[in-house]
Design a protein around this motif. Structure first.
Motif, PDB file in Angstrom:
ATOM      1  N   THR A 128      54.984  38.320  38.120  1.00  0.00           N
ATOM      2  CA  THR A 128      53.830  39.226  38.204  1.00  0.00           C
ATOM      3  C   THR A 128      53.173  39.026  39.559  1.00  0.00           C
ATOM      4  O   THR A 128      53.429  38.036  40.255  1.00  0.00           O
ATOM      5  CB  THR A 128      52.800  38.931  37.097  1.00  0.00           C
ATOM      6  OG1 THR A 128      52.125  37.691  37.398  1.00  0.00           O
ATOM      7  CG2 THR A 128      53.468  38.821  35.737  1.00  0.00           C
ATOM      8  N   ASP A 129      52.290  39.942  39.926  1.00  0.00           N
ATOM      9  CA  ASP A 129      51.615  39.854  41.219  1.00  0.00           C
ATOM     10  C   ASP A 129      50.415  38.908  41.202  1.00  0.00           C
ATOM     11  O   ASP A 129      49.817  38.657  42.246  1.00  0.00           O
ATOM     12  CB  ASP A 129      51.142  41.238  41.661  1.00  0.00           C
ATOM     13  CG  ASP A 129      52.308  42.159  41.992  1.00  0.00           C
ATOM     14  OD1 ASP A 129      53.380  41.637  42.370  1.00  0.00           O
ATOM     15  OD2 ASP A 129      52.149  43.380  41.851  1.00  0.00           O
ATOM     16  N   GLY A 130      50.069  38.375  40.020  1.00  0.00           N
ATOM     17  CA  GLY A 130      48.894  37.522  39.934  1.00  0.00           C
ATOM     18  C   GLY A 130      47.629  38.335  39.717  1.00  0.00           C
ATOM     19  O   GLY A 130      47.679  39.501  39.310  1.00  0.00           O
ATOM     20  N   ASP A 131      46.474  37.722  39.992  1.00  0.00           N
ATOM     21  CA  ASP A 131      45.202  38.412  39.780  1.00  0.00           C
ATOM     22  C   ASP A 131      44.173  37.872  40.766  1.00  0.00           C
ATOM     23  O   ASP A 131      44.548  37.349  41.829  1.00  0.00           O
ATOM     24  CB  ASP A 131      44.740  38.276  38.327  1.00  0.00           C
ATOM     25  CG  ASP A 131      44.669  36.826  37.849  1.00  0.00           C
ATOM     26  OD1 ASP A 131      44.415  35.925  38.677  1.00  0.00           O
ATOM     27  OD2 ASP A 131      44.857  36.589  36.642  1.00  0.00           O
ATOM     28  N   LEU A 132      42.904  37.953  40.447  1.00  0.00           N
ATOM     29  CA  LEU A 132      41.863  37.512  41.378  1.00  0.00           C
ATOM     30  C   LEU A 132      41.953  36.026  41.703  1.00  0.00           C
ATOM     31  O   LEU A 132      41.503  35.594  42.763  1.00  0.00           O
ATOM     32  CB  LEU A 132      40.467  37.798  40.799  1.00  0.00           C
ATOM     33  CG  LEU A 132      40.070  39.257  40.610  1.00  0.00           C
ATOM     34  CD1 LEU A 132      38.633  39.343  40.105  1.00  0.00           C
ATOM     35  CD2 LEU A 132      40.221  40.038  41.897  1.00  0.00           C
ATOM     36  N   GLY A 133      42.549  35.231  40.800  1.00  0.00           N
ATOM     37  CA  GLY A 133      42.523  33.787  40.960  1.00  0.00           C
ATOM     38  C   GLY A 133      43.765  33.149  41.539  1.00  0.00           C
ATOM     39  O   GLY A 133      43.749  31.966  41.868  1.00  0.00           O
ATOM     40  N   HIS A 134      44.860  33.906  41.640  1.00  0.00           N
ATOM     41  CA  HIS A 134      46.096  33.291  42.133  1.00  0.00           C
ATOM     42  C   HIS A 134      47.102  34.352  42.549  1.00  0.00           C
ATOM     43  O   HIS A 134      46.959  35.532  42.219  1.00  0.00           O
ATOM     44  CB  HIS A 134      46.710  32.364  41.070  1.00  0.00           C
ATOM     45  CG  HIS A 134      47.103  33.066  39.811  1.00  0.00           C
ATOM     46  ND1 HIS A 134      48.334  33.638  39.629  1.00  0.00           N
ATOM     47  CD2 HIS A 134      46.416  33.290  38.666  1.00  0.00           C
ATOM     48  CE1 HIS A 134      48.400  34.175  38.415  1.00  0.00           C
ATOM     49  NE2 HIS A 134      47.250  33.986  37.813  1.00  0.00           N
TER      50      HIS A 134
END
Length: 324
Positions: free
Chosen positions: A101-107
């Protein structure tokens, strides 16, 4: 498979947990104002929360959902090379791999995979470290942020407990995919393993798995944050009482892992714990798991408190069986 007394240490630590809620605003109010986490950021569906000494951007991802329960459990790898090694192991393991996955705000990007019981895990390396602003900057530069004293104000994320229909199979999954070690376990009279406590580093445990008695699948038992002292938990009990939070059991002391505990249900029904395990560490490279029997467990918790029935049956999301 990694042998439990010769772990890979490719995985550094438990990083964050995504929890679903169908009462998002009420849950967010609980976790910030009452439980005492701080809001690092928000997107369309989630709030990103952390305790005051968590170094990462978030350790709890609270996500608006049609039900309660767990979205995923995240671990941070020890290096980019370690992440690549673990991905190869997971892909060859036979367990279900969801991919990158592309990750999110934290990683950054993360590799997701699934245990046989419907829990989704992810591992990643690239992370977003929390950067305090002037309002939140600590006096001591070795703290992640200022102690804010809001609500129960735990210091850091500690562990998560998941429910599974076959703890032995879940143990195989944890040892294979994450290189975890078992530090303590429950062996039932019929030979089944009733619970296992796992670590990927030198903490006594960062994840526990106990046997599913509620008839559900892929369920969460609880998420736990750590306090500095037992007294913090006693104070938290009064804070929860004043705010109408359901106190399920405690404050008291577990026999397993020696943890001083308090369990509550947040407004949507997810179980949340505050815990203090003192300074217990597992430093022995050849640690042999402590085995607890049914007779041991029938004695109750460390000081004799009997385990209440909901602790064995309540999990999220609710199962088709009648929930307490």
């Amino acid at each position: 498979m990694s042998h439990p007394t010769n772990p890979s240490f490719d995985i550094a630590h438990l990083a964050h947990v995504e929890v679903y809620t169908d009462r998002f605003e009420e849950s967010l109010d609980f976790f910030t104002r009452v439980y005492g986490l701080t809001l690092s950021g928000r997107d369309e569906t989630s709030a990103y929360l952390r305790a005051w000494d968590d170094y990462e951007f978030h350790t709890l991802k609270l996500t608006r959902h049609h039900t309660t329960g767990i979205g995923h459990v995240a671990y941070r790898a020890a290096s980019p090379e370690a992440l690549a090694r673990r991905v190869k192991v997971i892909e060859a393991s036979g367990y279900k791999a969801h991919g990158w996955t592309d990750g999110d705000l934290g990683h950054g990007r993360a590799f997701q995979f699934e245990d046989p019981f419907g829990h989704v895990f992810e591992i990643y390396w690239d992370t977003v470290k929390y950067q305090p602003d002037d309002h939140d900057r600590p006096a001591l530069k070795n703290n992640a942020s200022r102690f804010h004293g809001t609500g129960a104000a735990p210091r850091r994320i500690d562990h998560i407990n998941l429910l599974a229909g076959d703890v032995t199979e879940f143990r195989r999954f944890m040892e294979t995919c994450l290189g975890s070690r078992v530090t303590e376990m429950i062996r039932l009279d019929n030979g089944r393993i009733g619970g296992c406590w796992f670590t990927v580093n030198n903490k006594t445990y960062d994840l526990a798995c106990t046997e599913e008695h509620g008839g559900g699948h892929g369920r969460l038992h609880h998420v736990t944050y750590a306090t500095d002292t037992r007294e913090d938990i006693l104070r938290a009990a009064d804070i929860f009482l004043e705010n109408g939070v359901h106190i399920e059991t405690g404050p008291h002391k577990h026999a397993i892992q020696n943890t001083f505990f308090l369990y509550v249900w947040e407004p949507a029904g997810n179980r949340v714990e505050l815990a203090n395990a003192g300074a217990r560490l597992i430093l022995a490279p050849d640690w042999e798991p402590i085995v607890w029997t049914e007779a041991d467990r029938k004695k109750g918790q460390a000081w004799g408190l009997k385990t209440i029935e909901t602790f064995h049956t309540h999990g999220t999301p609710p199962s088709s069986k009648k929930q307490p």
